[in-house]
Motif scaffolding. Structure first.
Motif, PDB file in Angstrom:
ATOM      1  N   ALA A   1      -5.777 -10.251 -10.548  1.00 13.94           N
ATOM      2  CA  ALA A   1      -4.972 -10.450  -9.343  1.00 13.94           C
ATOM      3  C   ALA A   1      -5.841 -10.221  -8.109  1.00 13.94           C
ATOM      4  CB  ALA A   1      -3.780  -9.498  -9.333  1.00 13.94           C
ATOM      5  N   PRO A   2      -5.910 -11.179  -7.190  1.00 10.98           N
ATOM      6  CA  PRO A   2      -6.781 -11.041  -6.009  1.00 10.98           C
ATOM      7  C   PRO A   2      -6.531  -9.741  -5.251  1.00 10.98           C
ATOM      8  CG  PRO A   2      -5.958 -13.275  -6.174  1.00 10.98           C
ATOM      9  CD  PRO A   2      -5.228 -12.490  -7.228  1.00 10.98           C
ATOM     10  N   GLY A   3      -7.634  -9.087  -4.897  1.00 10.23           N
ATOM     11  CA  GLY A   3      -7.567  -7.873  -4.086  1.00 10.23           C
ATOM     12  C   GLY A   3      -7.456  -6.587  -4.861  1.00 10.23           C
ATOM     13  N   ASP A   4      -7.242  -6.650  -6.170  1.00 15.29           N
ATOM     14  CA  ASP A   4      -7.086  -5.433  -6.961  1.00 15.29           C
ATOM     15  C   ASP A   4      -8.435  -4.752  -7.217  1.00 15.29           C
ATOM     16  OD1 ASP A   4      -4.386  -5.826  -7.077  1.00 15.29           O
ATOM     17  OD2 ASP A   4      -4.275  -6.049  -9.252  1.00 15.29           O
ATOM     18  N   ILE A   5      -8.360  -3.440  -7.491  1.00 16.05           N
ATOM     19  CA  ILE A   5      -9.510  -2.644  -7.930  1.00 16.05           C
ATOM     20  C   ILE A   5      -9.270  -2.249  -9.379  1.00 16.05           C
ATOM     21  CG2 ILE A   5     -10.768  -0.456  -7.656  1.00 16.05           C
ATOM     22  CD1 ILE A   5      -9.909  -0.460  -4.705  1.00 16.05           C
ATOM     23  N   HIS A   6     -10.334  -2.260 -10.177  1.00 15.73           N
ATOM     24  CA  HIS A   6     -10.264  -1.778 -11.554  1.00 15.73           C
ATOM     25  C   HIS A   6     -11.329  -0.711 -11.775  1.00 15.73           C
ATOM     26  CE1 HIS A   6      -7.487  -4.779 -13.395  1.00 15.73           C
ATOM     27  NE2 HIS A   6      -7.769  -5.385 -12.255  1.00 15.73           N
TER      28      HIS A   6
END
Length: 331
Positions: free
Chosen positions: A275-280
């Motif tokens: 998902a665009p913009g997410d951090i993992h």
């Protein structure tokens, strides 16, 4: 290059960078590590190039900031629900003796007598490091939580009142952002404490998912770029200011049954995680646990995990949450 975040007295954030062993400098005009990483991902430039282009300002005493409780997690999201804490297990070979024993058991036992854990471990040995262009075997995978369960370095890791145990897991974590076009980009790696409830897991392996729904901490610094092949660190527990338990831990692909690329593929193959913009923040497993040596942690114990290539050690005291009354109400 090592990158971190420091909270100023007014609540604003300083992004600090340094080479190992050197003094940190503030990155001019940087609002956060997340903002820098998204700029790099969306422009298809390296994070190092983005940082260098902005230039550097004042020097930052990271040790002092740490002692004052002003170090933040080295990457945070403006909306914590868009930071994902996940991990993989049964990925590390462990010591030479353990590795030999596992190889022997995995190759000599029949399929019917192997535990599910040993089957998964053997699958990793046989297919966890595929050749370029090939797909490797998928690992054990688990979910820990979102940014609300990410604990800053120096802050307490809080074990729920219902937990049977609260123990450390010294690991390496890959740090990723998803570009506006849905493409995962890795910033680098950080030391992590994948805090877990090992007594609950031991009751029945099907309770693994429950045992992993705990807080975690990572940092204080992210090492930008690829990880060394052979990572050697130390994990210890301090009680009353004295070392209660200490042991080296190994990571890096030289000590793993899976490649990082294979573990990354099997995480990001799910569109949910692009998902665009997410951090993992994805933790890669360990072979070193104090629980395995019979240690039972107590409130006030301090976990300390370090690996010299990754900057300052990660320290977190253990706290126990007060019991909560949980009830579901009919609307």
């Amino acid at each position: 290059m090592l990158i971190s975040q420091v909270r100023k007295e007014d609540g604003s954030v300083i992004v600090a960078v340094r080479a190992p062993g050197e003094t940190a400098r503030a990155v001019r005009g940087a609002e956060s590590v997340y903002a820098l990483a998204m700029e790099a991902a969306n422009s298809r430039r390296s994070l190092r190039d983005v940082v260098d282009a902005k230039g550097f300002g004042e020097t930052i005493d990271l040790e002092e900031a740490y002692s004052q409780g002003r170090l933040l997690s080295p990457i945070t999201h403006p909306d914590p629900a868009h930071l994902h804490l996940t991990g993989t297990g049964l990925t590390h070979l462990g010591s030479a003796a353990t590795r030999d024993a596992m190889h022997k058991k995995a190759t000599e036992a029949t399929e019917e007598t192997l535990t599910d854990s040993m089957k998964m471990f053997r699958m990793g040995l046989e297919g966890g490091k595929p050749k370029s262009g090939e797909k490797g075997v998928q690992p054990e995978w688990f979910y820990k939580g979102n940014g609300t369960t990410a604990v800053a370095p120096g802050e307490p890791l809080v074990s729920p009142s219902f937990a049977e145990d609260g123990g450390e897991e010294p690991e390496m974590a890959g740090i990723y952002v998803i570009s506006d076009k849905g493409v995962p980009f890795r910033l680098g790696f950080a030391v992590a404490n994948e805090f877990s409830d090992h007594k609950t897991e031991r009751v029945n392996y099907l309770w693994l998912a429950h045992s992993k729904l705990r807080q975690a901490s990572f940092g204080p610094e992210i090492r930008i770029g690829a990880a060394p092949e052979d990572i050697r660190g130390a994990s210890r527990i301090l009680r009353g200011g004295k070392v209660l338990w200490e042991k080296p831990f190994l990571s890096g692909e030289a000590n793993m049954s899976h490649s990082f690329a294979n573990l990354e593929y099997h995480h990001f193959k799910y569109g949910l995680f692009r998902a665009p913009g997410d951090i993992h923040v994805h933790m890669f497993g360990t072979a070193t646990l104090s629980f395995g040596d019979g240690i039972r942690t107590e409130e006030g114990d301090v976990f300390e995990i370090e690996a010299k290539e990754f900057g300052l050690p990660l320290r977190n005291p253990l706290a126990i949450a007060a019991e909560e009354e949980v009830a579901v109400h009919q609307l």
